[in-house]
Write an enzyme that holds these catalytic residues in place. Structure first.
Site, PDB file in Angstrom:
ATOM      1  N   GLN A  45       5.230   5.511  -2.048  1.00  0.00           N
ATOM      2  CA  GLN A  45       5.495   6.594  -1.084  1.00  0.00           C
ATOM      3  C   GLN A  45       6.745   7.411  -1.424  1.00  0.00           C
ATOM      4  OE1 GLN A  45       3.424   7.614   1.139  1.00  0.00           O
ATOM      5  NE2 GLN A  45       2.019   5.889   1.405  1.00  0.00           N
ATOM      6  N   GLY A 101      -1.234   8.048  -8.036  1.00  0.00           N
ATOM      7  CA  GLY A 101      -1.461   9.484  -8.155  1.00  0.00           C
ATOM      8  C   GLY A 101      -1.884  10.181  -6.875  1.00  0.00           C
ATOM      9  N   CYS A 126      -6.265  -1.038  17.726  1.00  0.00           N
ATOM     10  CA  CYS A 126      -6.766  -1.310  19.068  1.00  0.00           C
ATOM     11  C   CYS A 126      -5.607  -1.842  19.893  1.00  0.00           C
ATOM     12  CB  CYS A 126      -7.879  -2.348  18.986  1.00  0.00           C
ATOM     13  SG  CYS A 126      -8.292  -3.067  20.561  1.00  0.00           S
TER      14      CYS A 126
HETATM   15  N1  PLP Z   1       1.995   0.632  -1.618  1.00  0.00           N
HETATM   16  C1  PLP Z   1       2.257   1.491  -0.627  1.00  0.00           C
HETATM   17  C2  PLP Z   1       3.637   1.539  -0.047  1.00  0.00           C
HETATM   18  C3  PLP Z   1       1.255   2.330  -0.133  1.00  0.00           C
HETATM   19  O1  PLP Z   1       1.534   3.181   0.862  1.00  0.00           O
HETATM   20  C4  PLP Z   1      -0.031   2.263  -0.711  1.00  0.00           C
HETATM   21  C5  PLP Z   1      -1.123   3.091  -0.196  1.00  0.00           C
HETATM   22  O2  PLP Z   1      -1.103   3.557   0.926  1.00  0.00           O
HETATM   23  C6  PLP Z   1      -0.247   1.369  -1.760  1.00  0.00           C
HETATM   24  C7  PLP Z   1       0.788   0.566  -2.192  1.00  0.00           C
HETATM   25  C8  PLP Z   1      -1.584   1.257  -2.436  1.00  0.00           C
HETATM   26  O3  PLP Z   1      -1.783   2.343  -3.295  1.00  0.00           O
HETATM   27  P1  PLP Z   1      -3.250   2.713  -3.799  1.00  0.00           P
HETATM   28  O4  PLP Z   1      -3.949   3.364  -2.647  1.00  0.00           O
HETATM   29  O5  PLP Z   1      -3.046   3.651  -4.935  1.00  0.00           O
HETATM   30  O6  PLP Z   1      -3.897   1.449  -4.214  1.00  0.00           O
END
Ligand code: PLP
Length: 386
Positions: free
Chosen positions: A181, A202, A328
Site C-alpha cells: 500500500q 502492480g 456483518c
Molecule cells: N498486502 C497488503 C498490505 C495488501 O493491501 C494487499 C492487497 O490488498 C496484499 C498484501 C495482497 O496483494 P495482492 O492483491 O497483489 O496479492
C-alpha cells in the site's frame, strides 16, 4: 456515473500502462528466454521495468524479482527464507497483528511447520511501536515483518526505526516489509531502512492484476517457491508475464513522476470528504491518522448506529464504491482484525467504512459522497430508532 473510492482494493489500469501491455502482447510477444531478436526485445522490456522498480525503492535492478502478486511476494519471503534456513536453529518469527492475511496466514502456515510466531499488537491509534516488536526479538528470531502502510487505516508504520534497530543487533534478524500500500506512493529507501525483503503489487498503482515483485537484498539467501525453467535467475520459474511486467514498469514511472501532484490531489479529496461530512453535521469517527502518521489516500471512518454493510448498499445505489471494515455487524469474527487490534468499541467496528483514493478522484466526487453518505446515515439511524 460511478464514484470509485476503493483504490486500496484495486485501481483502474492507466492508459499508458494498458497501451504498453497491449503493445507487448501484439508486437513484442517473444519469450524472454528465446535467443532470437523477438526474445531479446522481450528480455529488454523486462529489464527496463526491473530498473524502474529498483529506482522506486533505492535498490539495484538485480535485487528485484517479479512475482504474480503481493500475496506471492509475502509468501515467498517467509517460506523461501525458512527453507533456506531449515538446517539452522532459528525458528521464531515476529509479525504485527495488523498485517494483511497474506502475512498472517503465511505465518500460520509456518507455525504448522514448527515455527513459533509472536504477534505484536498496535497502539490504540493503529501505529506499531518499534520497541514492542524489538522486545519480542530473541536469539532464535529469523524474521521480523512489519507492513509500511496499513491497508485498512492508512496508518504509516515505523519501518525505518525497526530496520535500523534490527541491523544494530549482534545477531542477524532479517527484516521484511509489506509495502503493497505504499510502493511508488511514499518514498522508500531499502538501504537506509535496512530492509532485506520488500513486497509490492502492480494492481494497487494502476498496473494490471497478476504482477507483483519481491525485493531481496543482495547476498541474502532465499530458496524459490517455484522450480522449473529457471527464470528470474532461477528464483521464480515460469515464463515471465511480460505484458504485466512492462505495464508495471510504466505505472511505476508514472507514479514516481506524478507522486507529488497525485498526493496533493488525494489530500484535497480526503479533506473535502471530512469537511463535507462535518458540514452535514452527522456524528462520525476517524479510525485513521490525519497527520504525518497517516497517508491521505486511505481514510477509515465509523458511523455508529449505521451498520457498514447497510451503508454500502445505500452508497451503491448512488453509484459509490467503498469498502466495509466489517462484513456483518452481528458476528465478532468478521469485524476487521485491524480495528479489533486497535481495541475500538463494537459500534465503531460494526459501522466502519474505508474510503481509498487515487490521483484521478476529485473534490466534487468527495462532496457528492459526503452528501450521499450523510443522507444514508440519517435514514439508517432513523429507521433503527423506530
Ligand atoms: N498486502 C497488503 C498490505 C495488501 O493491501 C494487499 C492487497 O490488498 C496484499 C498484501 C495482497 O496483494 P495482492 O492483491 O497483489 O496479492
Amino acid at each position: 456515473m460511478v464514484i470509485y473510492f476503493d483504490n486500496s482494493a484495486t485501481t483502474q489500469v492507466s492508459e499508458k500502462a494498458a497501451a504498453k501491455a497491449l503493445e507487448v502482447m501484439r508486437q513484442n510477444y517473444g519469450n524472454p528466454s528465446s535467443l532470437y531478436s523477438l526474445g531479446l526485445a522481450a528480455e529488454k522490456i523486462v529489464q527496463d521495468a526491473r530498473e524502474k522498480a529498483a529506482l522506486a525503492i533505492g535498490a539495484q535492478a538485480e535485487e528485484i524479482y517479479f512475482t504474480g502478486c503481493g500475496t506471492e511476494s509475502n509468501n515467498w519471503a517467509f517460506k523461501g527464507l525458512a527453507e533456506a534456513n531449515r538446517k539452522g536453529k532459528k525458528n521464531h518469527l515476529v509479525i504485527t497483528a495488523i498485517e494483511h492475511p497474506a502475512i498472517l496466514q503465511t505465518a500460520k502456515a509456518l507455525e504448522n511447520h514448527g515455527y513459533q510466531v509472536s504477534v505484536v499488537m498496535p497502539q490504540k491509534d493503529g501505529r506499531m511501536k518499534a520497541s514492542d516488536l524489538l522486545a519480542k526479538v530473541k536469539e532464535e528470531t529469523l524474521l521480523v515483518s512489519c507492513m509500511h502502510v496499513n491497508n485498512e487505516t492508512g496508518v504509516i508504520q515505523p519501518i525505518a526505526e525497526i530496520g535500523c534497530a534490527l541491523a544494530a543487533l549482534s545477531h542477524k534478524v532479517y527484516f521484511h516489509v509489506d509495502a503493497v500500500q505504499s510502493f511508488a506512493k511514499l518514498p522508500i529507501d531499502v538501504k537506509k531502512n535496512k530492509i532485506d525483503f520488500l513486497s509490492a503489487s502492480g494492481h494497487k498503482i494502476h498496473a494490471p492484476k497478476g504482477i507483483g515483485l519481491l525485493y531481496v537484498k543482495k547476498g541474502v539467501r532465499i530458496l524459490p517457491l517455484l522450480n522449473g525453467g529457471g527464470q528470474e535467475k532461477g528464483m521464480r520459474s515460469g515464463t515471465e508475464n511480460v505484458p504485466g511486467i512492462a505495464a508495471f514498469g510504466v505505472a511505476i514511472a508514472e507514479a514516481l513522476a506524478q507522486r507529488k501532484i497525485r498526493m496533493q490531489g488525494m489530500q484535497a479529496v480526503c479533506e473535502a470528504l471530512c469537511t463535507g461530512l462535518q458540514k452535514e453535521q452527522i456524528e462520525f469517527y476517524s479510525n485513521s491518522q490525519m497527520d504525518e502518521n497517516g497517508v491521505p489516500y486511505i481514510l477509515n471512518l465509523s458511523f455508529p448506529g449505521a451498520p457498514a454493510e447497510v451503508l454500502l448498499h445505500y452508497l451503491e445505489q448512488d453509484g459509490i464504491c467503498v469498502s466495509a471494515g466489517s462484513a456483518c455487524s452481528s458476528r465478532k469474527d468478521i469485524f476487521s482484525h485491524v480495528l479489533q487490534a486497535m481495541d475500538l468499541p463494537k459500534e465503531r467496528l460494526a459501522s466502519s467504512l474505508r474510503f481509498s483514493f487515487s490521483g484521478s478522484n476529485t473534490v466534487e466526487e468527495a462532496q457528492i459522497v459526503a452528501k450521499s453518505l450523510a443522507k444514508a446515515v440519517r435514514e439508517i439511524r432513523g429507521l433503527r430508532m423506530k
